[in-house]
Enzyme design. Structure first.
Site, PDB file in Angstrom:
ATOM      1  N   HIS A 187     -61.516  10.060  -8.305  1.00  0.00           N
ATOM      2  CA  HIS A 187     -62.529  11.004  -8.744  1.00  0.00           C
ATOM      3  C   HIS A 187     -63.762  10.531  -9.249  1.00  0.00           C
ATOM      4  CE1 HIS A 187     -58.584  13.094  -9.709  1.00  0.00           C
ATOM      5  NE2 HIS A 187     -58.941  14.093  -9.669  1.00  0.00           N
ATOM      6  N   ASP A 230     -63.207   9.227 -12.755  1.00  0.00           N
ATOM      7  CA  ASP A 230     -62.272   8.029 -13.065  1.00  0.00           C
ATOM      8  C   ASP A 230     -62.963   6.722 -13.033  1.00  0.00           C
ATOM      9  OD1 ASP A 230     -60.320  10.032 -12.289  1.00  0.00           O
ATOM     10  OD2 ASP A 230     -60.142   9.174 -10.402  1.00  0.00           O
ATOM     11  N   GLU A 247     -56.521  20.859  -1.756  1.00  0.00           N
ATOM     12  CA  GLU A 247     -55.396  20.752  -2.158  1.00  0.00           C
ATOM     13  C   GLU A 247     -54.644  21.900  -3.114  1.00  0.00           C
ATOM     14  OE1 GLU A 247     -54.822  16.961  -4.128  1.00  0.00           O
ATOM     15  OE2 GLU A 247     -53.385  17.597  -5.584  1.00  0.00           O
ATOM     16  N   GLU A 287     -49.337  18.115  -1.711  1.00  0.00           N
ATOM     17  CA  GLU A 287     -48.795  17.459  -3.080  1.00  0.00           C
ATOM     18  C   GLU A 287     -47.173  17.907  -2.973  1.00  0.00           C
ATOM     19  OE1 GLU A 287     -51.184  16.315  -6.283  1.00  0.00           O
ATOM     20  OE2 GLU A 287     -49.261  16.564  -7.616  1.00  0.00           O
ATOM     21  N   HIS A 316     -46.562  19.891  -6.181  1.00  0.00           N
ATOM     22  CA  HIS A 316     -47.566  21.163  -6.106  1.00  0.00           C
ATOM     23  C   HIS A 316     -46.615  22.332  -5.173  1.00  0.00           C
ATOM     24  CE1 HIS A 316     -51.577  19.228  -6.971  1.00  0.00           C
ATOM     25  NE2 HIS A 316     -50.651  18.940  -7.988  1.00  0.00           N
ATOM     26  N   ASP A 329     -50.455  14.139  -0.715  1.00  0.00           N
ATOM     27  CA  ASP A 329     -50.169  13.389  -2.249  1.00  0.00           C
ATOM     28  C   ASP A 329     -48.957  13.100  -2.378  1.00  0.00           C
ATOM     29  OD1 ASP A 329     -52.976  13.087  -2.725  1.00  0.00           O
ATOM     30  OD2 ASP A 329     -53.019  14.501  -4.553  1.00  0.00           O
ATOM     31  N   ASP A 369     -46.134  19.832 -13.582  1.00  0.00           N
ATOM     32  CA  ASP A 369     -46.655  18.628 -12.482  1.00  0.00           C
ATOM     33  C   ASP A 369     -46.170  17.418 -13.112  1.00  0.00           C
ATOM     34  OD1 ASP A 369     -47.538  17.984 -10.353  1.00  0.00           O
ATOM     35  OD2 ASP A 369     -49.548  18.334 -10.915  1.00  0.00           O
ATOM     36  N   ASP A 429     -45.629  14.689 -11.687  1.00  0.00           N
ATOM     37  CA  ASP A 429     -46.486  13.684 -10.805  1.00  0.00           C
ATOM     38  C   ASP A 429     -45.296  12.117 -10.635  1.00  0.00           C
ATOM     39  OD1 ASP A 429     -48.459  14.856 -10.049  1.00  0.00           O
ATOM     40  OD2 ASP A 429     -49.749  14.357 -11.852  1.00  0.00           O
ATOM     41  N   ASP A 489     -50.125   9.881  -5.704  1.00  0.00           N
ATOM     42  CA  ASP A 489     -50.670  10.979  -6.832  1.00  0.00           C
ATOM     43  C   ASP A 489     -49.539  10.819  -7.806  1.00  0.00           C
ATOM     44  OD1 ASP A 489     -51.901  12.419  -8.624  1.00  0.00           O
ATOM     45  OD2 ASP A 489     -52.349  14.116  -7.356  1.00  0.00           O
TER      46      ASP A 489
HETATM   47  C1  XUL Z   1     -53.812  17.467  -9.945  1.00  0.00           C
HETATM   48  C2  XUL Z   1     -53.895  16.835  -8.725  1.00  0.00           C
HETATM   49  C3  XUL Z   1     -55.289  15.886  -8.789  1.00  0.00           C
HETATM   50  C4  XUL Z   1     -55.679  16.285  -7.116  1.00  0.00           C
HETATM   51  C5  XUL Z   1     -57.270  15.453  -7.367  1.00  0.00           C
HETATM   52  O1  XUL Z   1     -52.591  18.250 -10.206  1.00  0.00           O
HETATM   53  O2  XUL Z   1     -53.174  16.577  -8.150  1.00  0.00           O
HETATM   54  O3  XUL Z   1     -55.069  14.951  -9.193  1.00  0.00           O
HETATM   55  O4  XUL Z   1     -55.250  15.469  -6.559  1.00  0.00           O
HETATM   56  O5  XUL Z   1     -58.124  16.060  -8.162  1.00  0.00           O
HETATM   57 CO    CO Z   2     -52.981  15.628  -6.197  1.00  0.00          CO
END
Ligand code: XUL
Ligand code: CO
Length: 439
Positions: free
Chosen positions: A100, A103, A231, A267, A270, A295, A306, A308, A338
């Site tokens: 991003h 970041d 996404e 993702e 998600h 992702d 989430d 991750d 991710d």
């Molecule tokens: C948030 C997410 C983000 C996107 C990029 O849930 O997945 O990190 O991948 O903005």
């Molecule tokens: Co993501």
């Protein structure tokens, strides 16, 4: 300065190895279905989770005190993070990164200063890219962390916030292009709502489409040839995110004539938040020609948010790579981790263990998926299951030669033939056998 001095380059040692700092399955140069594993997987490091995450959660503060943050100014930190990022990617043999805008460089007092800071750090990133050959898979905009985005960015009720988001995306596209980014991602950070009582969903969605159309127009103007990706995510941070899932995003893109310009970035966590499997979302992208990138992560079966986590579930990575391979493999996309280390995994070595775990899980999934396709175990079964559409009345249905009247006449004359078993459990046990036995 080296930040991971005690750790050398991570090499493939094979499934017999007990070395925690070695790949057991990811063998970058090994050819699987006509391409090296490196080219099939196109692994990417996520800049945010890897360099800037510190282990904060709603109940506690940072647990991770990274050596690259041990400098005074925010800009010095940003520069040191670049060096740490590239050292980590080099050592892990990760060929891409994703970022991003926020970041890589801290925001300044004004947009102008923020953009200048970005340019300064982008120059450092470019040098490191040149030195290492590591590339940019995608860039994106963080239009959700700053309090100005409290009501959203492109879907904010405040037009000046819409304008600010547009300006931010414009700059993020510029730097993504400068870094040779192969894709540009839109994740709708706060593009959603908390209550319909105060929300004009019609206007908000029209505006979101306007913003995306502006991005398409600007890409044309500057000659950016990267693939645009959306996404999907169903909830979090808002209770209802507009880009809920693949089906919702495709309907949105088609409504606003944007479908030619966008593919999807799927993702895993998600997908499960939306009540789908990871494979389902990839499958829906594949059959609609919209599979862009992935992702790579996983959620926790017992938690509804989430998390991750680094992907370690080989069953899921196998079925994900199955869809990717059936789609012909990645072109511009790849597998972006991710994923973040758990709050209690706060040592630098944990970053290595977790990337190794994720890369091995996908490498293994890739090999099993390739074998399933080469042996045509599911493909032949599925073809046979639908064989009634290859001849007779089925063929006429497919070819559009019959309507209700002809089908009524057919049904009156022949009734219907017996159905056959779907054989789910048999197929599941064959899948297990492939996961366990594939060499
Ligand atoms: C948030 C997410 C983000 C996107 C990029 O849930 O997945 O990190 O991948 O903005
Ligand atoms: Co993501």
């Amino acid at each position: 300065m080296a930040y991971f001095e005690t750790i050398g380059k991570i090499e493939y040692e094979g499934p017999e190895s007990k070395n925690p700092l070695a790949f057991k399955y990811y063998n970058p140069e090994e050819v699987v279905m006509g391409k090296t594993m490196k080219d099939q997987c196109r692994f990417a490091m996520s800049y945010w989770h890897t360099l800037t995450a510190m282990g904060n959660d709603p109940f506690g503060s940072a647990t991770m005190f990274r050596p690259w943050d041990n400098v005074e100014s925010a800009m010095d930190k940003a520069k040191e993070r670049v060096h740490a990022a590239f050292e980590l990617m080099e050592k892990l043999q990760i060929p891409f990164f994703c970022f991003h805008d926020r970041d890589v460089a801290p925001e300044g007092e004004s947009l102008e200063e923020t953009n200048k800071r970005l340019d300064e750090i982008v120059a450092v990133i470019k040098e490191e890219m040149k030195r290492t050959g590591i590339k940019c898979l995608w860039g994106t905009t963080n239009a959700f962390s700053n309090p100005r985005f409290v009501h959203g960015a492109g879907t904010s009720c405040n037009a000046t916030v819409f304008a600010y988001a547009a300006a931010q995306i414009k700059k993020a596209m510029d730097i993504t292009m400068e870094l040779g980014g192969e894709n540009y991602v839109f994740w709708g950070g706060r593009e959603g709502y908390e209550t319909l009582l105060n929300t004009d969903t019609g206007l908000e969605l029209d505006n979101l489409a306007r913003l995306l159309q502006m991005a398409v127009d600007y890409a044309k103007e500057i000659g950016f040839e990267g693939q645009f990706l959306i996404e999907p995510k169903p909830k979090e941070p808002t209770k209802h995110q507009y880009d809920f899932d693949t089906a919702t995003v495709l309907a949105f893109l088609r409504k606003y004539n944007l479908d030619k310009h966008f593919k999807l970035n799927i993702e895993a966590n998600h997908a499960t938040l939306a009540g789908h499997t990871f494979q389902h979302e990839l499958n829906q992208c594949r059959i609609n020609g919209a599979l862009g990138s992935v992702d790579a992560n996983q959620g926790d079966m017992l938690l509804g948010w989430d998390t991750d986590q680094f992907p370690t579930n080989v069953y899921d990575t196998t079925l994900a790579m199955y869809e990717v391979l059936l789609d012909g493999g990645f072109t511009k996309g790849g597998l972006n981790f991710d994923s973040k280390v758990r709050r209690a995994s706060f040592e630098e070595s944990d970053l290595f263990y977790s990337y190794i775990a994720g890369m091995d899980a996908f490498a293994r999934g890739l090999k099993v998926a390739a074998k399933l396709i080469e042996d045509r175990v599911l493909i032949d079964f599925v073809n046979e299951r639908y064989s009634s559409y290859q001849e007779g009345i089925g063929k006429e249905i497919i070819e559009g030669k019959v309507g209700f009247k002809e089908l009524e006449a057919y049904a009156l004359e022949y009734g219907h033939t017996k159905n056959t078993s779907g054989r789910q459990e048999l197929l599941e046990s064959i899948l297990n056998q492939y996961i366990i036995e594939t060499k």
